[in-house]
Design a protein around this motif. Sequence first.
Motif, PDB file in Angstrom:
ATOM      1  N   GLN A  10      21.037  -1.905  11.133  1.00 27.53           N
ATOM      2  CA  GLN A  10      21.077  -2.915  12.310  1.00 27.53           C
ATOM      3  C   GLN A  10      22.516  -3.047  13.033  1.00 27.53           C
ATOM      4  O   GLN A  10      22.447  -3.475  14.352  1.00 27.53           O
ATOM      5  CB  GLN A  10      20.649  -4.199  11.872  1.00 27.53           C
ATOM      6  CG  GLN A  10      19.113  -4.402  11.684  1.00 27.53           C
ATOM      7  CD  GLN A  10      18.374  -4.267  12.980  1.00 27.53           C
ATOM      8  OE1 GLN A  10      17.912  -3.074  13.659  1.00 27.53           O
ATOM      9  NE2 GLN A  10      17.967  -5.610  13.525  1.00 27.53           N
ATOM     10  N   ILE A  11      23.431  -2.808  12.513  1.00 28.09           N
ATOM     11  CA  ILE A  11      24.877  -3.328  12.752  1.00 28.09           C
ATOM     12  C   ILE A  11      25.181  -2.808  14.193  1.00 28.09           C
ATOM     13  O   ILE A  11      25.829  -3.385  15.052  1.00 28.09           O
ATOM     14  CB  ILE A  11      25.862  -3.034  11.746  1.00 28.09           C
ATOM     15  CG1 ILE A  11      27.390  -3.822  11.848  1.00 28.09           C
ATOM     16  CG2 ILE A  11      26.126  -1.442  11.817  1.00 28.09           C
ATOM     17  CD1 ILE A  11      27.081  -5.231  11.422  1.00 28.09           C
ATOM     18  N   ALA A  18      19.472 -10.193   6.610  1.00 29.10           N
ATOM     19  CA  ALA A  18      19.954  -9.181   6.384  1.00 29.10           C
ATOM     20  C   ALA A  18      19.932  -8.160   7.827  1.00 29.10           C
ATOM     21  O   ALA A  18      20.876  -7.591   8.180  1.00 29.10           O
ATOM     22  CB  ALA A  18      19.220  -8.307   5.508  1.00 29.10           C
ATOM     23  N   MET A  19      18.586  -8.631   8.661  1.00 31.54           N
ATOM     24  CA  MET A  19      18.628  -7.613   9.768  1.00 31.54           C
ATOM     25  C   MET A  19      19.132  -8.448  11.064  1.00 31.54           C
ATOM     26  O   MET A  19      19.236  -7.722  12.211  1.00 31.54           O
ATOM     27  CB  MET A  19      17.238  -7.139   9.973  1.00 31.54           C
ATOM     28  CG  MET A  19      16.745  -6.193   8.982  1.00 31.54           C
ATOM     29  SD  MET A  19      15.139  -5.617   8.871  1.00 31.54           S
ATOM     30  CE  MET A  19      15.003  -4.825  10.614  1.00 31.54           C
ATOM     31  N   ALA A  20      18.937  -9.756  10.969  1.00 35.92           N
ATOM     32  CA  ALA A  20      19.454 -10.602  12.254  1.00 35.92           C
ATOM     33  C   ALA A  20      20.546 -11.349  12.201  1.00 35.92           C
ATOM     34  O   ALA A  20      21.601 -11.114  12.975  1.00 35.92           O
ATOM     35  CB  ALA A  20      18.120 -11.538  12.597  1.00 35.92           C
ATOM     36  N   ILE A  21      20.638 -12.211  11.072  1.00 36.75           N
ATOM     37  CA  ILE A  21      21.961 -13.118  11.191  1.00 36.75           C
ATOM     38  C   ILE A  21      23.001 -12.333  10.838  1.00 36.75           C
ATOM     39  O   ILE A  21      24.248 -12.500  11.508  1.00 36.75           O
ATOM     40  CB  ILE A  21      21.717 -14.060   9.881  1.00 36.75           C
ATOM     41  CG1 ILE A  21      20.364 -15.183  10.749  1.00 36.75           C
ATOM     42  CG2 ILE A  21      23.119 -15.152   9.835  1.00 36.75           C
ATOM     43  CD1 ILE A  21      19.634 -15.780   9.496  1.00 36.75           C
ATOM     44  N   ILE A  22      23.063 -11.703   9.894  1.00 41.78           N
ATOM     45  CA  ILE A  22      24.432 -10.980   9.387  1.00 41.78           C
ATOM     46  C   ILE A  22      24.948  -9.907  10.287  1.00 41.78           C
ATOM     47  O   ILE A  22      25.915 -10.014  10.779  1.00 41.78           O
ATOM     48  CB  ILE A  22      24.068 -10.269   7.946  1.00 41.78           C
ATOM     49  CG1 ILE A  22      24.018 -11.336   6.821  1.00 41.78           C
ATOM     50  CG2 ILE A  22      25.482  -9.264   7.540  1.00 41.78           C
ATOM     51  CD1 ILE A  22      24.187 -10.823   5.388  1.00 41.78           C
ATOM     52  N   PRO A  23      23.989  -8.921  10.943  1.00 44.84           N
ATOM     53  CA  PRO A  23      24.209  -7.752  12.001  1.00 44.84           C
ATOM     54  C   PRO A  23      24.806  -8.941  13.215  1.00 44.84           C
ATOM     55  O   PRO A  23      25.713  -8.233  13.844  1.00 44.84           O
ATOM     56  CB  PRO A  23      23.052  -7.287  12.057  1.00 44.84           C
ATOM     57  CG  PRO A  23      22.330  -7.133  11.006  1.00 44.84           C
ATOM     58  CD  PRO A  23      22.649  -8.584  10.394  1.00 44.84           C
ATOM     59  N   THR A  24      24.223  -9.934  13.589  1.00 45.61           N
ATOM     60  CA  THR A  24      24.597 -10.380  14.807  1.00 45.61           C
ATOM     61  C   THR A  24      26.105 -11.118  14.680  1.00 45.61           C
ATOM     62  O   THR A  24      26.846 -10.765  15.345  1.00 45.61           O
ATOM     63  CB  THR A  24      23.761 -11.673  15.154  1.00 45.61           C
ATOM     64  OG1 THR A  24      22.123 -11.117  15.090  1.00 45.61           O
ATOM     65  CG2 THR A  24      24.010 -12.459  16.287  1.00 45.61           C
TER      66      THR A  24
END
Lengths: 296, 435
Positions: free
Chosen positions: A171-172, A74-80
């Motif tokens: 994070q986005i 949720a904090m690294a893969i999706i926002p990236t």
Amino acid sequence: MAGRNRGYALYLIPGVLASLLVIVVPLVMTVYVSFTKWTGVGDPRWVGFDNYTRLFGDTLFWQSFGNIGLLVFAMAIIPTLLGLVLAAVLFDYVGKKFGDRWAGLFRSGYYLPQVIPVAVTGIIWSWILHPSYGALNRILEAVGLGGLAKNWLGDPDYALYSVMLVMIWFQIGYPVVMFMSGLSRIDPSLYEAADLDGATWWQRFRKITVHMIRPEFYVVLITTTIAALKIFGQVFVLTKGGPSNSTLVPSYFAYKNFFEKAQVGYGSAISTVLTVLIVALAFLFLRLQHRSEELR
Amino acid sequence: MLRSRSGLAAGALLLAATLGLTACSSDDTSTEGADAKSLTLWHYEGPNSAMGIAWNKAIELFKASHPGVEVKFEEKGFEQIQQNAQMILNSDSAPDILEYNKGNATAGLLSKQGLLTDLSDEFTKRGWDKKLSSSLQTTAKYDEDGIMGNGKVFGVPNYGEFVTVYYNKKMFDQYKLAVPTSFDEFTKVMDTFVQNKVTPLAVGGAEYPAQQIFYELALSKSDRAFVNDYQLYTNKVDFKGPQFTYGAQTFADWVSKGYISKDSAGIKAEDMGVSFTQGKFPILISGSWWYGRFASEIKDFEWGTFLFPGNTLHPGSSGNLWVVPEKSKAKALAYDFIDITMQPEVQALLGNSGGVPVAADPAAITDPKNKELVETFNKISTADGLAFYPDWPAPGYYDVLVAGTQGLINGSKTPDAFLDEIAKPYNENLSDLGK
């Protein structure tokens, strides 16, 4: 050459001393304490690997690491991934069609959650997700989807996913800003040439954008992954690891042992494992980045 | 290699420095720091709370009786002191006197670590022992293992607290309900609300309120011996015995019957209190610390209180303690301040502000509602009915009970699994203590 540079060593002293005081000494102390039984006051009692043996048999420890796996998503893969698409749309479409001011406005909007204090965003989201008077459930009821209204933060089946949703929102903005700054250094003639060759937007995005901002991509991925592994504030404010430990994360688990249970040795063992994991992941990412740069 | 060794050496040196324990002085401390020119005082009560009002008055009186002494008052947060006290009290930044939480897991732990001053001599010399009933003295005394009830005096309480049932008179009248006097009547009242699509109980499952309901239910099948076993480790506690089994099973039944909303698992205590204030729930089971606030904030309906029907034991105890850190540089002044908080004038102010004083003249409490509250507390206290709180027996037990009761509320745990979950850390703490 090395002899000539020796004089510069003086300039490194403040940084080295600060690193020693702030990073190295506490790290060494934490590792040492992790091999002891200690309440934080008095003499620590050496217990060898007892804390680690207990840790690896502790279901809460494994549960907290399972939760962190989902939070990395949720904090690294999706926002990236989302950030990459959004940055490209803002830079290549909104900026060109409506002007840079609009693109800048959207960028600031996405980045805003990063600027607002964690406690404030946590409280606002806990209002939004409140089961009885929360905005989300009210909206769902208003549009005839009352059946979908849930106890978002109070039901163990949904609490972690709710925290994940909040973290995506939080994070986005960071990848968007990073990728937009990366895009600004791409030579516009590359896009012009691609246009002349009849490339579609998607082709330009894949072949030019993604390829050219690979360094930013790695930086974003490593920093967001580390942030996810260290997550504390949002969990503390939103759920305190609950309900029934369903949103427990390693840093909050360590905190509870340090400050609430006075089990400083055990808390240090959790912190040490977390540190080792973060360092290993950072090393792996840096190696990958280095290799990809060599290939270029 | 060399560098890492020097880092280790530096770390070891710093560690040695931080771990150095000061030897506990066993000298007479009654005049220690009497000539100090300042008194650093910490507490975490809001300025408008009963305690805040009374203690501000005590500071005023202290200044008047100690000309030339500067009182450095620093308002702290409960969590701030709760979680950092042992580090602060082990440093040179310790205050001269502070308010601190009572019980084995808090004041007991600090006393065991040698961070608090033994107040036993002052306790008798200044007559505090005469002002505090024996049940209130339980939380003041700790043995060498940090277990309350016996041993030396390490803290002085000057107010009391207990868990009671708050009810919305308007909603009771609406459904023609009388104040229940037995447990059966209480469940009938709640059934009536459920039948009328009203959830009877305002509950905060994310914090302390839910566990206090569970404990209240367990206490309905308990006696003093059981409380002593659980809180003072007198004998081993059977978590699958009748008391806790009834508490857990009945709590789960209350959820399935709709007395407690499944949505309450994620609700904080503050939200629970606000929902009662707004008239959204007819009943709230919680502590006397809400009393003053409800009195000042509830304007739209009449409300009252009654003790949990059928119980002779109730969650409750002395309030938080005044403790004097071992590193205090003005111990004598700290004792003087504690003495002032026990004076009739300050105690009466505490009572008239919605608190429960421990040494007030009942005639000095003028507000009828406050009078009723104080009388109820005195009734419980003199009947030895204060059963302390469920989270006291072990450090970190509060969180265990929060997580466990959340499981009961949202149905993710059976009462049996809940009891297993809360038994484990309790018994681990016992083995840590060598019991």
